[in-house]
Scaffold this active site. Structure first.
Site, mmCIF file in Angstrom:
data_model
loop_
_atom_site.group_PDB
_atom_site.id
_atom_site.type_symbol
_atom_site.label_atom_id
_atom_site.label_comp_id
_atom_site.label_asym_id
_atom_site.label_seq_id
_atom_site.Cartn_x
_atom_site.Cartn_y
_atom_site.Cartn_z
ATOM 1 C CG MET A 126 5.508 0.570 4.190
ATOM 2 S SD MET A 126 5.846 0.042 5.859
ATOM 3 C CE MET A 126 4.792 1.193 6.741
ATOM 4 N N GLY A 166 16.954 -7.040 3.033
ATOM 5 C CA GLY A 166 17.337 -6.140 4.121
ATOM 6 C C GLY A 166 16.749 -4.743 3.998
ATOM 7 C CG HIS A 220 11.289 -6.081 5.081
ATOM 8 N ND1 HIS A 220 11.672 -4.788 4.803
ATOM 9 C CD2 HIS A 220 11.575 -6.803 3.969
ATOM 10 C CE1 HIS A 220 12.179 -4.735 3.572
ATOM 11 N NE2 HIS A 220 12.123 -5.939 3.049
ATOM 12 C CB SER A 238 14.164 -1.392 0.693
ATOM 13 O OG SER A 238 13.764 -2.467 1.524
ATOM 14 N NE ARG A 239 14.997 -1.211 -6.149
ATOM 15 C CZ ARG A 239 14.928 -2.540 -6.275
ATOM 16 N NH1 ARG A 239 13.822 -3.181 -5.960
ATOM 17 N NH2 ARG A 239 15.964 -3.214 -6.729
ATOM 18 C CG PHE A 247 14.486 -5.574 8.064
ATOM 19 C CD1 PHE A 247 14.517 -6.224 6.836
ATOM 20 C CD2 PHE A 247 15.116 -6.170 9.153
ATOM 21 C CE1 PHE A 247 15.170 -7.437 6.682
ATOM 22 C CE2 PHE A 247 15.772 -7.380 9.011
ATOM 23 C CZ PHE A 247 15.808 -8.014 7.773
ATOM 24 C CG HIS A 248 9.762 -1.616 4.640
ATOM 25 N ND1 HIS A 248 8.700 -2.507 4.626
ATOM 26 C CD2 HIS A 248 10.395 -1.782 3.452
ATOM 27 C CE1 HIS A 248 8.681 -3.149 3.481
ATOM 28 N NE2 HIS A 248 9.704 -2.745 2.747
ATOM 29 C CE LYS A 288 7.055 -3.632 -2.004
ATOM 30 N NZ LYS A 288 7.880 -3.514 -3.227
ATOM 31 C CG ASP A 289 7.890 -7.523 -4.306
ATOM 32 O OD1 ASP A 289 8.449 -6.761 -5.085
ATOM 33 O OD2 ASP A 289 7.864 -7.331 -3.069
HETATM 34 P P1 AMP Z 1 12.689 -7.276 -0.279
HETATM 35 O O1 AMP Z 1 13.611 -7.102 0.878
HETATM 36 O O2 AMP Z 1 12.250 -5.998 -0.910
HETATM 37 O O3 AMP Z 1 13.181 -8.302 -1.267
HETATM 38 O O4 AMP Z 1 11.357 -7.870 0.323
HETATM 39 C C1 AMP Z 1 11.370 -9.039 1.113
HETATM 40 C C2 AMP Z 1 9.981 -9.551 1.243
HETATM 41 O O5 AMP Z 1 9.156 -8.554 1.832
HETATM 42 C C3 AMP Z 1 9.325 -9.900 -0.100
HETATM 43 O O6 AMP Z 1 8.559 -11.069 0.036
HETATM 44 C C4 AMP Z 1 8.460 -8.693 -0.376
HETATM 45 O O7 AMP Z 1 7.336 -8.981 -1.179
HETATM 46 C C5 AMP Z 1 8.028 -8.340 1.020
HETATM 47 N N1 AMP Z 1 7.591 -6.941 1.090
HETATM 48 C C6 AMP Z 1 8.311 -5.848 0.770
HETATM 49 N N2 AMP Z 1 7.569 -4.733 0.927
HETATM 50 C C7 AMP Z 1 6.350 -5.150 1.345
HETATM 51 C C8 AMP Z 1 5.132 -4.488 1.684
HETATM 52 N N3 AMP Z 1 4.995 -3.164 1.614
HETATM 53 N N4 AMP Z 1 4.089 -5.240 2.079
HETATM 54 C C9 AMP Z 1 4.192 -6.593 2.152
HETATM 55 N N5 AMP Z 1 5.303 -7.269 1.844
HETATM 56 C C10 AMP Z 1 6.371 -6.564 1.458
#
Ligand code: AMP
Length: 283
Positions: free
Chosen positions: A184, A31, A37, A186-187, A33-34, A149-150
């Protein structure tokens, strides 16, 4: 957009959709979102007929000292943004339903999760692969989209899917960046304006390494030293790691004679930020 909160409803609905020929694509998220996401959600749209987003701040991937309780949350905003990009359903389970008392099964990818983020966060990836396995069993997607990114997380999920014969196609999506280059996250929300400016050194150092590599430097030690030096100069930015690794196995690389993942993590104020680039030798 439909909001589904219980595991039972999600499983029954997914089964019905599959029987009627729908192709389900899942974007797992925590969640807040940016645009990163949202790009994953748009890409998911091109891979199937139904796009689902799971929103679950998964407690088991946080260590006790980490930011589980302060992780940013805004369900109403997330719901609106997902709806705007055309998501069909959101799966939003409760932690107590995902991990009822007596829960004791873990899915662990043992080798490629050891270095990089796994060295700093030894229980993190076990939490990720366990929850992703559960989400796959609940949402029953044909495909799932994860961000590069991850990068290590994406590789761990792909390895799990292969090793456990899961019938899900795992698709990687490029890193989405702010206009000035910051990846990008969320942190990023945790950063003060000063820290936000200083955090730019992460993407700038990777960019610089890419240029040095393009200029002919293939020795890992030299490329990594350049990154360390750039980041070391910036107050309030503390490098966790900068390493060159095989992009699939995460084995350490001495020199770049095949595609190589240059991955970094750094603490900036309260945030631990990730970034990476894949360096590919020209033929
Ligand atoms: P998170 O909500 O941070 O767990 O991220 C959810 C999904 O979005 C994961 O697959 C992340 O790798 C992906 N994600 C987060 N930030 C980015 C970003 N800047 N660029 C591409 N994918 C992202």
């Amino acid at each position: 957009m439909r909001i589904i909160r219980t595991i039972r409803e999600m499983q029954q609905q997914a089964e019905a959709w599959r029987r009627s020929g729908e192709v389900i694509v899942l974007v797992p998220t925590m969640g807040y979102f940016h645009a990163g996401h949202l790009a994953l959600m748009r890409h998911a749209r091109s891979l199937g007929t139904l796009v689902g987003v799971s929103l679950f701040v998964n407690p088991t991937q946080f260590a006790p000292t980490e930011d589980l309780t302060s992780y940013p949350r805004d369900f109403d905003r997330d719901r609106r943004l997902a709806e705007e990009v055309g998501v069909d359903f959101m799966f939003v389970p409760e932690a107590g339903a995902m991990y009822p008392s007596g829960f004791q099964t873990q899915v662990e990818v043992t080798e490629l999760t050891r270095p990089l983020c796994g060295a700093t966060r030894p229980t993190h990836f076990r939490g990720v692969t366990t929850v992703v396995a559960k989400l796959f069993n609940i949402v029953k997607p044909h495909a799932a989209v994860f961000g590069r990114k991850d990068y290590q997380q994406l590789m761990a999920v792909q390895r799990m899917v292969r090793d456990l014969n899961m019938e899900v196609t795992v698709v990687g999506h490029p890193i989405v960046r702010e206009a000035d280059g910051l990846a990008m996250s969320s942190r990023n929300q945790y950063l003060t304006p000063d820290q936000r400016r200083r955090a730019l050194v992460l993407s700038a150092a990777l960019d610089r390494a890419r240029q040095v590599f393009a200029g002919g430097e293939v020795r890992s030690a030299v490329l990594i030293e350049g990154v360390r030096e750039a980041i070391g100069k910036v107050p309030e930015v503390r490098l966790d790691y900068a390493e060159l690794r095989d992009p699939e196995t995460m084995a350490a690389l001495e020199r770049i004679d095949r595609p190589a993942l240059l991955a970094i993590a750094a603490f900036v104020g309260k945030a631990r930020l990730l970034d990476n680039v894949v360096l590919t030798p020209s033929a």
